[in-house]
Design a protein around this motif. Structure first.
Motif, PDB file in Angstrom:
ATOM      1  N   ASP A 474       4.881 -87.706  15.663  1.00  0.00           N
ATOM      2  CA  ASP A 474       6.084 -86.956  16.057  1.00  0.00           C
ATOM      3  C   ASP A 474       6.155 -85.608  15.338  1.00  0.00           C
ATOM      4  O   ASP A 474       6.583 -84.601  15.920  1.00  0.00           O
ATOM      5  CB  ASP A 474       7.332 -87.775  15.740  1.00  0.00           C
ATOM      6  CG  ASP A 474       7.453 -88.996  16.629  1.00  0.00           C
ATOM      7  OD1 ASP A 474       8.170 -89.937  16.265  1.00  0.00           O
ATOM      8  OD2 ASP A 474       6.802 -89.012  17.699  1.00  0.00           O
ATOM      9  N   SER A 475       5.751 -85.567  14.076  1.00  0.00           N
ATOM     10  CA  SER A 475       5.774 -84.306  13.341  1.00  0.00           C
ATOM     11  C   SER A 475       4.780 -83.309  13.935  1.00  0.00           C
ATOM     12  O   SER A 475       5.068 -82.118  14.061  1.00  0.00           O
ATOM     13  CB  SER A 475       5.451 -84.550  11.864  1.00  0.00           C
ATOM     14  OG  SER A 475       6.397 -85.419  11.281  1.00  0.00           O
ATOM     15  N   ALA A 476       3.602 -83.801  14.309  1.00  0.00           N
ATOM     16  CA  ALA A 476       2.615 -82.913  14.910  1.00  0.00           C
ATOM     17  C   ALA A 476       3.060 -82.424  16.286  1.00  0.00           C
ATOM     18  O   ALA A 476       2.748 -81.300  16.691  1.00  0.00           O
ATOM     19  CB  ALA A 476       1.267 -83.624  15.011  1.00  0.00           C
ATOM     20  N   LYS A 477       3.810 -83.259  16.984  1.00  0.00           N
ATOM     21  CA  LYS A 477       4.228 -82.907  18.343  1.00  0.00           C
ATOM     22  C   LYS A 477       5.453 -82.013  18.348  1.00  0.00           C
ATOM     23  O   LYS A 477       5.508 -81.000  19.066  1.00  0.00           O
ATOM     24  CB  LYS A 477       4.491 -84.190  19.142  1.00  0.00           C
ATOM     25  CG  LYS A 477       4.956 -83.948  20.559  1.00  0.00           C
ATOM     26  CD  LYS A 477       5.216 -85.275  21.260  1.00  0.00           C
ATOM     27  CE  LYS A 477       5.731 -85.046  22.674  1.00  0.00           C
ATOM     28  NZ  LYS A 477       6.037 -86.325  23.353  1.00  0.00           N
ATOM     29  N   ASN A 478       6.471 -82.383  17.579  1.00  0.00           N
ATOM     30  CA  ASN A 478       7.770 -81.702  17.647  1.00  0.00           C
ATOM     31  C   ASN A 478       7.921 -80.597  16.616  1.00  0.00           C
ATOM     32  O   ASN A 478       8.588 -79.596  16.882  1.00  0.00           O
ATOM     33  CB  ASN A 478       8.902 -82.717  17.464  1.00  0.00           C
ATOM     34  CG  ASN A 478       8.888 -83.790  18.541  1.00  0.00           C
ATOM     35  OD1 ASN A 478       8.534 -83.517  19.685  1.00  0.00           O
ATOM     36  ND2 ASN A 478       9.251 -85.007  18.181  1.00  0.00           N
ATOM     37  N   GLN A 482       0.444 -78.964  11.482  1.00  0.00           N
ATOM     38  CA  GLN A 482      -0.999 -79.059  11.712  1.00  0.00           C
ATOM     39  C   GLN A 482      -1.551 -80.240  10.923  1.00  0.00           C
ATOM     40  O   GLN A 482      -1.980 -80.123   9.776  1.00  0.00           O
ATOM     41  CB  GLN A 482      -1.681 -77.760  11.288  1.00  0.00           C
ATOM     42  CG  GLN A 482      -1.219 -76.549  12.079  1.00  0.00           C
ATOM     43  CD  GLN A 482      -1.913 -75.280  11.619  1.00  0.00           C
ATOM     44  OE1 GLN A 482      -2.963 -75.345  11.000  1.00  0.00           O
ATOM     45  NE2 GLN A 482      -1.319 -74.151  11.924  1.00  0.00           N
ATOM     46  N   VAL A 483      -1.535 -81.399  11.534  1.00  0.00           N
ATOM     47  CA  VAL A 483      -2.036 -82.610  10.904  1.00  0.00           C
ATOM     48  C   VAL A 483      -2.771 -83.438  11.954  1.00  0.00           C
ATOM     49  O   VAL A 483      -2.368 -83.499  13.118  1.00  0.00           O
ATOM     50  CB  VAL A 483      -0.883 -83.428  10.277  1.00  0.00           C
ATOM     51  CG1 VAL A 483       0.171 -83.772  11.294  1.00  0.00           C
ATOM     52  CG2 VAL A 483      -1.404 -84.693   9.603  1.00  0.00           C
ATOM     53  N   ARG A 484      -3.869 -84.038  11.521  1.00  0.00           N
ATOM     54  CA  ARG A 484      -4.664 -84.893  12.389  1.00  0.00           C
ATOM     55  C   ARG A 484      -5.009 -86.171  11.654  1.00  0.00           C
ATOM     56  O   ARG A 484      -5.242 -86.156  10.441  1.00  0.00           O
ATOM     57  CB  ARG A 484      -5.957 -84.188  12.831  1.00  0.00           C
ATOM     58  CG  ARG A 484      -5.740 -83.032  13.800  1.00  0.00           C
ATOM     59  CD  ARG A 484      -7.061 -82.441  14.232  1.00  0.00           C
ATOM     60  NE  ARG A 484      -6.870 -81.341  15.181  1.00  0.00           N
ATOM     61  CZ  ARG A 484      -7.869 -80.631  15.703  1.00  0.00           C
ATOM     62  NH1 ARG A 484      -9.119 -80.919  15.371  1.00  0.00           N
ATOM     63  NH2 ARG A 484      -7.610 -79.652  16.548  1.00  0.00           N
ATOM     64  N   ILE A 485      -5.072 -87.279  12.406  1.00  0.00           N
ATOM     65  CA  ILE A 485      -5.418 -88.582  11.835  1.00  0.00           C
ATOM     66  C   ILE A 485      -6.861 -88.894  12.202  1.00  0.00           C
ATOM     67  O   ILE A 485      -7.220 -88.923  13.385  1.00  0.00           O
ATOM     68  CB  ILE A 485      -4.479 -89.687  12.362  1.00  0.00           C
ATOM     69  CG1 ILE A 485      -3.020 -89.346  12.053  1.00  0.00           C
ATOM     70  CG2 ILE A 485      -4.840 -91.032  11.746  1.00  0.00           C
ATOM     71  CD1 ILE A 485      -2.038 -90.337  12.630  1.00  0.00           C
ATOM     72  N   ASN A 486      -7.683 -89.120  11.197  1.00  0.00           N
ATOM     73  CA  ASN A 486      -9.086 -89.494  11.401  1.00  0.00           C
ATOM     74  C   ASN A 486      -9.218 -90.981  11.084  1.00  0.00           C
ATOM     75  O   ASN A 486      -9.218 -91.388   9.918  1.00  0.00           O
ATOM     76  CB  ASN A 486      -9.991 -88.655  10.489  1.00  0.00           C
ATOM     77  CG  ASN A 486     -11.457 -88.802  10.859  1.00  0.00           C
ATOM     78  OD1 ASN A 486     -11.848 -89.766  11.514  1.00  0.00           O
ATOM     79  ND2 ASN A 486     -12.267 -87.841  10.432  1.00  0.00           N
ATOM     80  N   SER A 491      -8.209 -91.155   7.075  1.00  0.00           N
ATOM     81  CA  SER A 491      -7.657 -90.054   6.284  1.00  0.00           C
ATOM     82  C   SER A 491      -6.858 -89.125   7.178  1.00  0.00           C
ATOM     83  O   SER A 491      -6.885 -89.242   8.416  1.00  0.00           O
ATOM     84  CB  SER A 491      -8.784 -89.282   5.596  1.00  0.00           C
ATOM     85  OG  SER A 491      -9.663 -88.734   6.565  1.00  0.00           O
ATOM     86  N   LEU A 492      -6.101 -88.213   6.541  1.00  0.00           N
ATOM     87  CA  LEU A 492      -5.321 -87.188   7.207  1.00  0.00           C
ATOM     88  C   LEU A 492      -5.904 -85.828   6.873  1.00  0.00           C
ATOM     89  O   LEU A 492      -6.285 -85.576   5.730  1.00  0.00           O
ATOM     90  CB  LEU A 492      -3.851 -87.241   6.765  1.00  0.00           C
ATOM     91  CG  LEU A 492      -3.085 -88.545   7.000  1.00  0.00           C
ATOM     92  CD1 LEU A 492      -1.681 -88.429   6.424  1.00  0.00           C
ATOM     93  CD2 LEU A 492      -2.996 -88.876   8.479  1.00  0.00           C
ATOM     94  N   HIS A 493      -5.955 -84.931   7.860  1.00  0.00           N
ATOM     95  CA  HIS A 493      -6.476 -83.581   7.672  1.00  0.00           C
ATOM     96  C   HIS A 493      -5.393 -82.581   8.060  1.00  0.00           C
ATOM     97  O   HIS A 493      -4.741 -82.731   9.106  1.00  0.00           O
ATOM     98  CB  HIS A 493      -7.733 -83.373   8.525  1.00  0.00           C
ATOM     99  CG  HIS A 493      -8.867 -84.278   8.155  1.00  0.00           C
ATOM    100  ND1 HIS A 493      -9.784 -83.970   7.187  1.00  0.00           N
ATOM    101  CD2 HIS A 493      -9.199 -85.526   8.606  1.00  0.00           C
ATOM    102  CE1 HIS A 493     -10.653 -84.956   7.068  1.00  0.00           C
ATOM    103  NE2 HIS A 493     -10.318 -85.923   7.923  1.00  0.00           N
TER     104      HIS A 493
END
Length: 924
Positions: A474-478, A482-486, A491-493
């Motif tokens: 939701d944070s990345a969308k709304n 700039q966060v991605r889940i690997n 991990s988070l990038h």
């Protein structure tokens, strides 16, 4: 038939009631009520109406009650409104008592909980559900007992409200009936009826504004507005208690409309109730932003209006306001253009309507609310733990200790039991989510990547991995974070995308540095400014020349237009002065006309004074004017009083005239009745005679018809008797055919049964044979196993016996060897024993106890040791003989020991040997 007096109709109705004919009694009273002859209100009408409404309740005739109340309203509305109030109150009270009694008689009071609408109890859907649900007879009995009474009470309230609507004389009665209707819906949890009731009251208010007449209620009056506000607040409270949030919001809109219509400022108590309920509605609707704004309005109201507010109350409302503000979701940090593009007209209209409910000029935001907290010094009144929570989430930048501080504050809220009634715990979960978002934004400014497990340890307690993943998405969308889940590396990038950021202002919340995309945007801006400065340095002469040319052009244009501009300014000044002079002239003219009127009035008074030859100074003239005005007012009041008295007198005379006419008509009707008695008796006798003749005639016709029918039946009997032989023959044919068919089928069944029995017996026989054979084989096998077991036992016993015998012989040989060795040792000691020297004390020249000399050779040493063993030989030989239980000289041998006894004896013997060796070595 019509009655001359209402008392006669009442008496006739009581007679019908006594004999159990309530419907006839109801019809009798209804004829009196709707009769045009008795349209003038009398005291007897109250008693008639009371009995009429009781009959309507007993017979469940709601429509008859409606018609009767309508007629009674026309009779007594202009004469005695109190009678109508008493009649309606008694009618509703009686209906409520009947419904309460039915509820007590029903075994299950909530049997009608599945009935949505009382007006459609047996809808097609409910009939189908009853057919497949297997409803018990007790449930059907309770439903049939309770449902009609609840439907009757609901229809009674609805009809009374329709009867009393939009009439200023019975406005208070309308309000009272509406309150009782709300209580009925709440008591029996009738949500559908509650919605209909709210819509009915709303429609009545709209109709009062749409249609205007002499008896219409006036919504501009303060008393009427207060009554409607009271009803709407009651509707709001009951809607919230029944969890009908849509109706509660509609009630809020109605309350706001009434308060806007009023010219007076609402009371602080009403505003407090309004804001409290509105905040609850916004929270249930999931609108945390307007919920916090409502609490802010409530805080300002209490702080400004309540003079005796305590510090504890101020602390609680401040803390709740701060928690509600922190629980607002973080909005996306977008530009003004993006916000305009995202919001359509429907959303904007909705936000405007919600803002209007709170008297807001513009749409609020989370940032504006946080600024208002500082403006009203809210943080100075809250609990210290909640203030620390605000500092942690909105001011300080400390991602590694953020969760620890948030957990401490939330644990404090959960531990405070006195705050449970104020619903402080409802903000805990939203604040946890806000804390996770804050932590995510702060971590993104420090780390490029982080393990999910480590990040999970940093988040507040109560947030699992699934909730955390949802919040990250939701944070990345709304929030454009700039966060991605690997999931491969778990991990988070952060900040890997270097596209140009669209944010025009500073980042929301605590921050320590910008993201890479924002840094690129700043770099581009800095580069643009540097290039602009370089261009200015390189092209300074050209820029200066262009600036000079532009200045010359501006000066030329000014010279060309300055005169025209100056003329326009002068013309505007003249126009303004003319308008000002005109306004002053109009004001002075108006004042002059007023002064002229006053002078004319003074002249008239002076003329009157001159005509009366009574000269008075101006002061007396002014007093005369005032006295004349007072006299004129008194005359007007006197005239009004006389008009009222004349109207009352005319009314009394009219009433007396009506009474006289009524009395006159009563005497006339009574005389007519007295003269009608003989005619009625004659008519009755004649009617009875005609009825008797008619009965005799009908009786004769009945007897003749019976005789004719008997003759016809006799003929039919004879005709049927003639057919009896044919009938018997036909029956015999049918029975014989059926008997043959039955015998055939019975024979086939018997054969099949016999074959099935034989096959079954054969099968059982074979089964028994197989069982006996299996049993025999099993017995043989068990016998073989038993013989083998016995054989193995015998072999084992024989082997054990041989081993015991061998052990016994071995023991005998060892015993003989030991005895032989013992005898040899004894004999050796006797041979080698020296003569002992006599004892002589040392005082007599002796050496005391003689001691043997130390041997010089090994043989002597061995002999010496044997002599030492000789002294303990008596201690070892006797027990050994006694332990073994046999002797060389014994005539009868002891029984052979078992294998276990033999092992124990060997062990004890070895231990005894060790003991003897120790005893031998002791003298050394």
């Amino acid at each position: 038939m019509p009655f001359a007096k209402p008392e006669n109709a009442l008496q006739r109705a009581e007679e019908f009631i006594n004999v159990g004919k309530k419907q006839r009694a109801l019809d009798t009273l209804y004829e009196v009520i709707r009769s045009k002859k008795h349209r003038t209100w009398q005291k007897i009408h109250d008693e008639i109406m009371k009995n009429y409404l009781e009959l309507c309740v007993d017979l469940k005739e709601s429509h008859m009650a409606k018609d009767g109340l309508h007629q009674f309203k026309n009779i007594c509305l202009n004469v005695n409104v109190k009678s109508l109030e008493e009649a309606i109150s008694a009618f509703l009270l009686l209906a409520e008592e009947k419904a309460e009694k039915a509820k007590k008689d029903a075994s299950d009071a909530n049997i009608l909980a599945d009935v949505d609408d009382l007006e459609y109890i047996n809808s097609p859907e409910s009939v189908l559900l009853k057919a497949v649900s297997g409803e018990s007879s007790q449930d059907r009995t309770d439903r049939d007992l309770l449902a009609p009474w609840l439907k009757f009470v609901w229809e009674s309230y609805k009809q009374c409200l329709e009867l009393l609507k939009n009439n200023n004389k019975i406005e208070n009665l309308y309000q009272s009936v509406a309150k009782q209707a709300f209580l009925f819906c709440v008591k029996y949890q009738r949500k559908t009826e509650f919605r209909k009731l709210c819509e009915t009251i709303r429609q009545h208010m709209v109709q009062s504004q749409k249609y205007v007449n002499a008896q219409q209620i006036d919504l501009n009056k303060q008393e009427t507005q207060n009554n409607h506000l009271e009803i709407r607040f009651l509707q709001l409270n009951h809607a919230i208690s029944m969890e009908l949030w849509q109706e509660a919001y509609k009630a809020i809109e109605d309350i706001y409309g009434l308060m806007s219509m009023s010219r007076n400022k609402p009371k602080p108590s009403q505003m407090y109730n309004y804001y409290s309920k509105l905040s609850l509605i916004f929270w249930k609707a999931g609108n945390q932003l307007f919920h916090a704004i409502t609490l802010q309005k409530l805080f300002v109201l209490l702080k400004e209006q309540k003079k005796s507010i305590t510090q504890e109350e101020l602390t609680k409302i401040s803390s709740k306001l701060l928690l509600a503000t922190l629980a607002i979701p973080i909005p996306p940090n977008r530009s003004i253009i993006d916000e305009c593009l995202d919001q359509d007209e429907v959303t904007l209209e909705k936000l405007k309507r919600l803002s209007s409910l709170l008297n807001l000029q513009q749409q609020p935001t989370r940032l504006s609310l946080l600024k208002d907290l500082q403006k009203y010094n809210v943080t100075n009144h809250v609990f210290p733990e909640i203030k620390d929570l605000y500092t942690t989430l909105e001011i300080e930048f400390n991602p590694l200790k953020l969760s620890e501080r948030v957990n401490k504050c939330l644990d404090y809220l959960e531990s405070r039991t006195d705050l449970l009634n104020d619903n402080y715990n409802q903000y805990i979960q939203p604040i946890r989510e806000i804390a996770v978002t804050r932590l995510l934004k702060q971590i993104s400014q420090i780390y490029t990547s982080i393990e999910i497990n480590r990040f999970l340890r940093l988040v507040p307690k109560g947030v699992d991995i699934h909730t955390l993943e949802k919040l990250i998405v939701d944070s990345a969308k709304n929030l454009d974070l700039q966060v991605r889940i690997n999931h491969q590396t778990n991990s988070l990038h952060f900040g890997n995308d270097l596209y140009v950021s669209q944010k025009d202002d500073m980042p929301e919340g605590p921050s320590i540095q910008s993201m890479p995309s924002e840094q690129i945007r700043n770099q581009l801006i800095n580069m643009s400014e540097a290039l602009k400065k370089a261009n200015n340095l390189i092209s300074s002469d050209d820029i200066k020349r262009q600036h000079d040319e532009m200045s010359v052009n501006i000066a030329n244009v000014y010279r060309q237009t300055c005169e025209k501009h100056h003329v326009d300014l002068l013309r505007r000044k003249q126009l303004i002065e003319k308008q000002k002079e005109m306004y002053e002239y109009l004001a002075s003219e108006k004042e002059r006309q007023e002064m002229e009127k006053k002078r004319q009035k003074l002249a008239e008074l002076e003329e009157r004074a001159k005509i009366g030859a009574d000269f008075r100074p101006k002061q007396d003239i002014y007093k005369a004017i005032e006295a004349e005005i007072d006299q004129r007012n008194k005359d007007e009041d006197e005239e009004l009083r006389r008009n009222i008295e004349d109207a009352n007198k005319a009314k009394r005379e009219q009433m007396e005239k009506f009474k006289k006419e009524e009395k006159k008509l009563d005497h006339f009707v009574r005389a007519c009745h007295e003269n009608e008695i003989q005619l009625i008796q004659k008519a009755t006798e004649k009617e009875q005679e005609e009825l008797r003749k008619f009965w005799d005639q009908q009786e004769k016709e009945r007897i003749e018809n019976l005789k004719k029918e008997a003759v016809i039946q006799k003929d039919n009997r004879e005709r049927l008797l003639r057919m009896s032989d044919d009938k018997d023959a036909f029956f015999d044919i049918i029975l014989s055919g059926r008997k043959a068919e039955f015998d055939k089928q019975m024979k086939e069944f018997t054969e099949k049964l016999k074959a099935a029995r034989e096959s079954k017996l054969l099968e059982r026989k074979e089964k028994r044979k197989a069982e006996r054979r299996d049993k025999y084989l099993k017995e043989i096998e068990e016998e073989k196993k038993r013989e083998q077991m016995e054989k193995r036992q015998r072999e084992e016993e024989e082997r054990r016996r041989k081993a015991d015998e061998q052990a016994r012989k071995q023991r005998l040989r060892e015993q003989e060897i030991e005895q032989k060795l013992a005898r040899e040792q004894v004999e050796t000691k006797k041979e080698d024993k020296p003569a002992s020297a006599p004892y002589r004390p040392r005082a007599m020249g002796g050496s005391g106890m003689s001691r043997p000399e130390k041997p010089s050779t090994a043989s002597e040493e061995l002999g010496w040791r044997k002599r030492s063993d000789e002294q303990s030989s008596w201690r070892t030989e006797a027990p050994q003989t006694e332990r073994r239980g046999f002797n060389r000289d014994s005539k009868q041998a002891a029984p052979a020991p078992t294998r276990g006894q033999w092992k124990d004896s060997v062990k004890k013997r070895e231990e005894k040997k060790d003991e003897n060796v120790w005893r031998r070595q002791a003298p050394q």
